[in-house]
Structure formats: structure tokens, C-alpha cells
Design an enzyme around this catalytic site. Structure first.
Site, PDB file in Angstrom:
ATOM      1  CG  ASP A 105      -5.722 -11.085   3.016  1.00  0.00           C
ATOM      2  OD1 ASP A 105      -4.573 -10.882   2.740  1.00  0.00           O
ATOM      3  OD2 ASP A 105      -6.084 -11.293   4.028  1.00  0.00           O
ATOM      4  CG  ASN A 164      -0.238  -0.143   2.526  1.00  0.00           C
ATOM      5  OD1 ASN A 164       0.689   0.619   2.701  1.00  0.00           O
ATOM      6  ND2 ASN A 164      -0.901  -0.733   3.519  1.00  0.00           N
ATOM      7  NE  ARG A 165      -0.670   7.414   1.144  1.00  0.00           N
ATOM      8  CZ  ARG A 165      -0.113   7.956   2.067  1.00  0.00           C
ATOM      9  NH1 ARG A 165       1.211   8.469   2.025  1.00  0.00           N
ATOM     10  NH2 ARG A 165      -0.655   7.968   3.552  1.00  0.00           N
ATOM     11  CE  LYS A 166       3.625   5.829   7.433  1.00  0.00           C
ATOM     12  NZ  LYS A 166       4.027   7.408   7.366  1.00  0.00           N
ATOM     13  CD  GLU A 167       2.107  -2.771   3.328  1.00  0.00           C
ATOM     14  OE1 GLU A 167       1.515  -3.405   4.278  1.00  0.00           O
ATOM     15  OE2 GLU A 167       1.862  -2.897   2.132  1.00  0.00           O
TER      16      GLU A 167
END
Length: 487
Positions: A275, A205-208
Site C-alpha cells: 500500500d 510482487n515477484r510471486k504475483e
């Protein structure tokens, strides 16, 4: 993708064999009412009305893949405890192959208990072991991968940092995929993405993606910068960054980013949405879809998943219905903005040059037709933004339009030079332009390039503005004047 293409995809999916490697867990849900405060402490008392036990973590990926119709096997480690037995039984009920499932006597099977009231999570209780699996289990997984990887069409890696995916295991997975030509799709976790080097595609995701790349993602430029860094250092074929309400962005290593907008809907729970994404994406790649088409279907599925409470699966018929939503006639050129956004993202992924123009097009005349034909000649796809009746009245007065919006839309759609028509209710088409991201923005010759609405948006994405001269003496106003004076 059109509805029939999606239906065909799911028909092929039944023959796909997928291997899920990762951290299995149980998700327990306690549903109840919280209507009073405990006399023992200032906390809510939840009266449990229903209990639900589901596959979680990599188990939810198994659940999703099984629900989508493919054959699934599991490679993981659980504890020799009660929760491990429950998890094994749940996997068997899904028809999953368990030859690659190992047990450790001292290991605690992961279980997350969520307490909910009024459709809101109140507390989560975790029971788990986070340490790396034993050396014997690690070697067992590596041996299994060496012997059995060739039996599968795709390998899905679901990492929850619970100890199963050691560097040695991940290296074996990626090596098997590369040697056998099998897609390895990874849902990553943690700060060190080096352990995923050699995978086919990652879905952070964006944060990751920010944490892994060290780049703060604030706009399209920084998003591209973060993706480029990860692609080059990890030797990936592609990177798919999920961006919550902003949709998804696919970055193939070969270039040509594809931005897929989300479909607006009410969000109840994001649990397990990742998932769902990795399951549908993996299945798409295994079926031979392009990266862009696989990501597009995954985006549709994720939009459905977040509208459900808890770790839930998405059925093929739900995805097919969602694709058909808003476009009852699949051959119609008239689309709502959400549906059109998906269609344009797909056109872009195929290298098509998209042209956009807009107007009221009230009482269509030869000047309009020649203008639209010239606009179409500038690219591969012509999208026409059409002002609604309310918008026309605000711009041209209460006596306009002469022809109502539905009829105007169908008249335009009948022209061969037009590929799509989208209605907009605002005074300007800025929202439509921002959503679709056309390559060429066209307006009439009576405008200046600097005054064209949406110019900055298009030019910032590498596009351009073109002005087309109108046919002299041809306008709706003049036609109206002639009718009034002659009849």
C-alpha cells in the site's frame, strides 16, 4: 534524487487530488503478552494490553496518501453494519471525500483482527464478504466514475479480491483514465490480470508476476521475460515488480528496464508495504515525476514501512531524512553503497552510460589522473571503487596505505573527471559491481580481459570491459623508492 528534489516533490503533493477505488477494510490489532498455555487446549493465552483499530486494504492507501499530504477521495462499497460505521468515521477523520462510498445492507464490512505478542503475530481472524457487490452498487460506482473522474489527478486501484472491483468497474476505471489522460495505478491480485487491461502501471510482487505471466522468475532473463509478456498483453505503459530484498524492477513499455536495489534494514512487518509503494508511486506520477523517479521514492518509502509493525503510514519527513542518510553533504561525491545504488539507478533511467573502475589510489600521481580521465571519456558517469585501509593492508602489506582512506577518497572526489567515490572493504570490488551494474568496467593494461573481476557480471547485462594502458614509469611504488633513496 537529491534531498532538495524530494522536498520539492512533497511540497507539490499538497495540491494533488487522488481517487482510491478498491476494497476497504478495518485492521484490528490486539497487543499483549503470551506467557502461559491455556488449561483448556494446547494454545497460548494472550493477555491483551492494548487494542488498535486502523484503516486497512484500500483504506490503508487512503491513509498513506493523506499522510503524504494530498487530497483523497474514496470509491468503494461497505456494509451497513457496525464495522462499516467505524470505517466511515475513520475515513472522515482522514478528511477523505466519501461521495463515492456506497453501502449494502446484506454485506459484511471486512475486518481483520491480528493478535500479537512480543512483536510477533500469533493468529489472524477474518470477518468479511468476498462475493461481488450488488448490481446497484456496481452501477453506482460506474456512474460516479463517469461523472467525477475528471476531478482527480490520479486514480489508485487497490484490489484485495473482496468483490468491489468487478470486471465492469475495472473497465470503467481504465477507460476513464485513458480518455482523460489520468494515470491509473493498480496494485493487483489474483490470477487473471486481463481485467486490468489498459491501466497505466501495475505493481505486482515477484510471486504475483510469476503466477500472472506463467514464467518462473529465477534470474534477470526470466524476470524480463515475465514483464515483457504482461506488458504486451495488458497494454500497460509500465510494470513495476516488487522483489522483496532484491528491491524493485521497473519495466517501461518503451524499453529500458530500471532495477532499484533495496536499502538493507531490519524487517519487522511487511503488512501494508504494498500500500505504501502504490501510494508514493501514484503521487509521484500525479506530480509529473518520471516513472523511474516515482519508483525510486516508492522504494525508499517501502524500506521505511517494513521497519514498522502493522499497517503504518510513512511521513514525508521520514522519506526526506532517509534520502539524506549517509550523505550529510548533498554535494559530496563520496557515497556509501546503498545511497550510491539509488543514484546510479537514476542515472541509468536517464540513459546515462556508467563507467566503473577501482583501485587503492595511494599517493595519487599523474599516471592515476590520466588513467581516470581516459576512463571518464568512455561514458557519462565515472564511479571509482576505493579500497579501505584494511583492504589495502591485506593486498599490499602492513606498511600501506601511506594515506588513510578518508583522505584518499576526498582527493579523488576533487577530480572533475570523477562523479562518485565508494569505499569497499573486500579484497575485490565484486559486490560493488553486482550492486551498481555499470555499463563499462575499466582496468589497467597490465590485466587481461578474462582476469578482470566482475567481467561476467557486466557482460551478462550487456556491458563490456575496457583496458587502459598506464603511463610508463609512473607508480606509487617507484615514488616511494625515489623518496627513500633521495632523502
Amino acid at each position: 534524487m537529491e534531498r532538495r528534489e524530494v522536498e520539492s516533490f512533497f511540497e507539490r503533493a499538497t495540491s494533488i487530488r487522488a481517487l482510491v477505488v478498491g476494497d476497504l477494510m478495518l485492521d484490528e490489532y490486539l497487543w499483549g503478552r503470551a506467557e502461559r498455555i491455556s488449561p483448556e487446549a494446547p494454545v497460548q493465552v494472550v493477555e491483551v494490553a492494548r487494542e488498535d483499530l486502523r484503516l486497512g486494504g484500500a483504506g490503508n492507501v487512503v491513509n498513506n496518501l493523506a499522510a503524504l499530504g494530498c487530497q483523497v477521495s474514496v470509491c468503494s462499497v461497505i456494509g451497513s453494519d457496525e464495522n462499516g460505521a467505524l470505517l466511515r468515521r475513520a475515513l472522515e477523520e482522514k478528511g477523505a471525500g466519501l461521495e463515492g462510498l456506497f453501502e449494502e445492507g446484506e454485506r459484511r464490512t471486512s475486518k481483520k483482527t491480528r493478535v500479537l505478542a512480543a512483536n510477533q503475530q500469533i493468529v489472524r481472524i477474518d470477518r468479511e464478504t468476498k462475493s461481488s457487490i450488488a448490481a446497484a452498487s456496481e452501477q453506482g460506482i460506474i456512474d460516479y466514475l463517469a461523472a467525477r473522474s475528471g476531478d482527480f489527478d490520479v486514480i489508485v486501484v487497490s484490489d484485495y479480491l473482496k468483490g468491489v472491483l468487478t470486471p465492469a468497474v475495472l473497465s470503467a476505471v481504465c477507460r476513464s483514465g485513458r480518455e482523460l489522460g489520468i494515470p491509473v495505478v493498480v496494485d493487483p491480485k489474483g490470477n487473471d490480470y486481463g481485467k486490468y487491461r489498459g491501466a497505466t502501471i501495475l505493481t505486482p510482487n515477484r510471486k504475483e508476476a510469476e503466477i500472472a505471466s506463467g514464467v518462473a522468475i529465477t534470474d534477470q532473463e526470466s524476470l524480463q521475460c515475465a514483464a515483457s509478456g504482461l506488458l504486451s498483453c495488458l497494454e500497460l505503459d509500465a510494470l513495476l515488480i516488487t522483489r522483496s530484498e532484491a528491491g524493485m524492477s521497473l519495466f517501461p513499455a518503451a524499453g529500458g528496464a530500471v532495477h532499484i536495489p533495496t536499502v538493507a534494514r531490519e524487517v519487522f512487518d511487511v503488512t501494508g508495504a504494498g500500500d505504501t509503494v502504490i501510494s508514493v508511486l501514484s503521487l509521484g506520477l500525479a506530480c509529473g515525476l518520471t516513472m523511474a523517479d516515482a519508483a525510486w521514492i516508492a522504494n525508499v518509502a517501502a524500506g521505511i514501512a517494513v521497519g514498522k509493525l502493522g499497517t503504518s503510514t510513512v511521513a514525508p519527513q521520514e522519506i526526506v531524512a532517509e534520502v539524506g542518510h549517509g550523505a550529510k553533504d548533498s554535494d559530496s561525491k563520496i557515497k556509501n553503497l546503498d545511497v550510491l545504488a539509488h543514484a546510479i539507478a537514476r542515472e541509468h533511467s536517464r540513459g546515462k552510460k556508467v563507467v566503473f573502475t577501482n583501485g587503492c589510489f595511494d599517493l595519487l600521481h599523474v599516471g592515476h589522473v590520466k588513467y581516470l580521465q581516459k576512463a571518464r571519456g568512455l561514458g557519462d558517469i565515472l564511479v571509482v571503487g576505493l579500497n579501505t585501509d584494511a583492504s589495502v593492508r591485506r593486498l599490499k602489506g602492513e606498511k600501506r596505505p601511506l594515506i588513510e582512506e578518508t583522505e584518499r577518497a576526498h582527493i579523488l572526489a576533487a577530480l572533475d573527471c570523477i562523479d562518485y567515490v565508494v569505499l569497499f572493504d573486500e579484497d575485490t570490488p565484486l559486490k560493488v559491481i553486482e550492486t551498481l551494474g555499470p555499463d563499462i568496467l575499466v582496468k589497467g593494461g597490465d590485466y587481461s580481459i578474462e582476469g578482470v573481476v566482475g567481467r561476467e557480471v557486466v557482460e551478462a547485462r550487456g556491458g563490456r570491459v575496457e583496458l587502459i594502458q598506464f603511463v610508463d614509469g609512473r607508480s606509487t611504488s617507484r615514488i616511494i623508492e625515489k623518496i627513500l633513496s633521495s632523502y
